[in-house]
Design a protein around this motif. Structure first.
Motif, mmCIF file in Angstrom:
data_model
loop_
_atom_site.group_PDB
_atom_site.id
_atom_site.type_symbol
_atom_site.label_atom_id
_atom_site.label_comp_id
_atom_site.label_asym_id
_atom_site.label_seq_id
_atom_site.Cartn_x
_atom_site.Cartn_y
_atom_site.Cartn_z
ATOM 1 N N LEU A 208 0.860 -1.178 0.000
ATOM 2 C CA LEU A 208 0.000 0.000 0.000
ATOM 3 C C LEU A 208 0.894 1.225 0.000
ATOM 4 C CD1 LEU A 208 -3.161 0.821 2.035
ATOM 5 C CD2 LEU A 208 -1.161 2.309 2.288
ATOM 6 N N TYR A 209 0.588 2.193 -0.878
ATOM 7 C CA TYR A 209 1.310 3.466 -0.851
ATOM 8 C C TYR A 209 0.299 4.597 -0.831
ATOM 9 C CZ TYR A 209 4.376 7.355 -1.578
ATOM 10 O OH TYR A 209 5.037 8.546 -1.392
ATOM 11 N N THR A 210 0.520 5.567 0.060
ATOM 12 C CA THR A 210 -0.367 6.718 0.200
ATOM 13 C C THR A 210 0.435 7.999 0.043
ATOM 14 O OG1 THR A 210 -1.718 5.470 1.764
ATOM 15 C CG2 THR A 210 -2.062 7.841 1.682
ATOM 16 N N GLY A 211 -0.018 8.888 -0.846
ATOM 17 C CA GLY A 211 0.643 10.169 -1.055
ATOM 18 C C GLY A 211 -0.340 11.235 -1.470
ATOM 19 N N ASP A 212 0.184 12.461 -1.646
ATOM 20 C CA ASP A 212 -0.711 13.571 -1.956
ATOM 21 C C ASP A 212 -0.216 14.483 -3.062
ATOM 22 O OD1 ASP A 212 0.122 16.575 -0.352
ATOM 23 O OD2 ASP A 212 1.421 14.825 -0.356
ATOM 24 N N ASP A 213 1.020 14.297 -3.559
ATOM 25 C CA ASP A 213 1.626 15.327 -4.400
ATOM 26 C C ASP A 213 2.287 14.710 -5.625
ATOM 27 O OD1 ASP A 213 2.438 17.845 -5.175
ATOM 28 O OD2 ASP A 213 3.475 18.315 -3.318
ATOM 29 N N LEU A 214 2.809 15.599 -6.485
ATOM 30 C CA LEU A 214 3.395 15.144 -7.739
ATOM 31 C C LEU A 214 4.583 14.213 -7.508
ATOM 32 C CD1 LEU A 214 3.323 18.546 -9.683
ATOM 33 C CD2 LEU A 214 1.698 16.647 -9.849
ATOM 34 N N GLY A 215 5.335 14.428 -6.439
ATOM 35 C CA GLY A 215 6.465 13.556 -6.152
ATOM 36 C C GLY A 215 6.075 12.136 -5.820
ATOM 37 N N ASP A 216 4.782 11.913 -5.541
ATOM 38 C CA ASP A 216 4.310 10.567 -5.215
ATOM 39 C C ASP A 216 3.916 9.765 -6.456
ATOM 40 O OD1 ASP A 216 4.398 10.808 -2.295
ATOM 41 O OD2 ASP A 216 2.861 12.341 -2.600
ATOM 42 N N ILE A 217 3.888 10.422 -7.610
ATOM 43 C CA ILE A 217 3.531 9.705 -8.835
ATOM 44 C C ILE A 217 4.513 8.571 -9.095
ATOM 45 C CG2 ILE A 217 3.413 9.907 -11.352
ATOM 46 C CD1 ILE A 217 2.130 12.646 -10.967
ATOM 47 N N ALA A 218 5.798 8.810 -8.831
ATOM 48 C CA ALA A 218 6.803 7.758 -9.057
ATOM 49 C C ALA A 218 6.499 6.526 -8.218
ATOM 50 C CB ALA A 218 8.199 8.287 -8.754
ATOM 51 N N ALA A 219 6.035 6.726 -6.975
ATOM 52 C CA ALA A 219 5.678 5.586 -6.125
ATOM 53 C C ALA A 219 4.425 4.892 -6.650
ATOM 54 C CB ALA A 219 5.471 6.049 -4.687
ATOM 55 N N PHE A 220 3.447 5.662 -7.133
ATOM 56 C CA PHE A 220 2.266 5.061 -7.760
ATOM 57 C C PHE A 220 2.680 4.201 -8.944
ATOM 58 C CE2 PHE A 220 -1.804 7.553 -6.539
ATOM 59 C CZ PHE A 220 -1.426 7.589 -5.213
ATOM 60 N N GLU A 221 3.602 4.704 -9.746
ATOM 61 C CA GLU A 221 4.064 3.950 -10.922
ATOM 62 C C GLU A 221 4.761 2.662 -10.499
ATOM 63 O OE1 GLU A 221 6.447 6.887 -12.854
ATOM 64 O OE2 GLU A 221 4.761 7.693 -14.013
#
Length: 275
Positions: A208-221
């Motif tokens: 599970l990964y939780t984020g809020d900002d553009l820098g979290d897109i890499a983790a989503f990917e």
């Protein structure tokens, strides 16, 4: 509170797997805007009420708790109140720093960070930076915040090109965010950091990964790539009205740090009641 249901089949299956087999789960989180509310002065950020307590309760139930942040790792530990939580790993500077069991390990910062530290104040002066623009020195990177300017978005836009040019000369990369532009070392991002944690977690994790900002897109990917290899994964967006795009990619959207705190409580309750 019942556990919310992700909008995608893959996300729902991964969250169900985490509840059924928590000892195999890697639960990972951004800090600012996710575990802590965004505030005008970054030094005032602290974990949202209930977050630290819920992480403490989850820690003995799951395989690994991870915080991946652009902040220095020790700062995130202090502001988050994580020092006394067992089984938590804090990766600072997008994974360049590693805090575990009270100790931080990290490589030396590149020379370009010193160049930016020296030249950034004059660059802001020459660029006519709006009143309220401020520099945050993170030690291994520097960030320019415009949240306190009269028109934060216009102030940020006016600085994009000169900051990008300075980063290029310094051999650093530009990390945009919520009314902030950070100049930081290249070669590591939240996606790479998460991939490393999952690789160390064992043969059959769920993520599970939780984020809020553009820098979290890499983790989503990274979660999306892991799902392509058969690793169950779910992405959660800590929603806000300041960033678009991340919520469209998330399996589940919650209402900011308050929603994250509620998700942690619901997940803990679901794991505790699975038998």
């Amino acid at each position: 509170m019942p556990l919310p249901k992700p909008g995608s089949e893959a996300g729902a299956a991964a969250l169900d797997r985490i509840v059924r087999r928590p000892a195999d789960a890697v639960l990972s989180f951004d800090f600012d805007g996710t575990l802590a509310a965004i505030v005008p002065d970054p030094s005032d950020a602290r974990s949202y009420p209930g977050v630290t307590a819920e992480l403490s309760r989850l820690a003995p139930l799951v395989g690994r708790l991870v915080v991946i942040t652009g902040r220095p790792a020790a700062v995130a530990v202090e502001y988050g109140g994580f020092a006394d939580i067992a089984n938590i790993l804090v990766l600072g500077h997008y994974g360049l720093e590693r805090w575990e069991d009270g100790h931080v390990t990290a490589p030396d910062p590149p020379a370009g960070v010193g160049l930016v530290r020296e030249e950034l104040p004059e660059l802001l002066r020459r660029s006519g930076a709006h009143d309220g623009t401020r520099i945050e020195d993170k030690g291994r990177s520097l960030a320019v915040h415009t949240r306190n300017a009269a028109d934060p978005d216009a102030a940020l836009e006016a600085l994009r090109i000169p900051l990008a040019a300075l980063a290029q000369r310094a051999g650093l990369t530009v990390e945009p965010g919520r009314r902030v532009i950070e100049l930081r070392p290249a070669g590591m991002d939240k996606g790479s950091a998460l991939a490393g944690v999952v690789a160390d977690a064992g043969a059959d994790p769920a993520v599970l990964y939780t984020g809020d900002d553009l820098g979290d897109i890499a983790a989503f990917e990274t979660v999306e790539r892991l799902r392509g290899r058969g690793v169950p994964g779910v992405t959660v967006c800590s929603g806000s009205d300041e960033v678009e795009g991340l919520s469209d990619r998330a399996d589940l959207v919650v209402d900011g740090p308050q929603g994250v705190a509620e998700l942690l409580a619901a997940l803990r309750a679901a794991i505790a009641g699975r038998d």
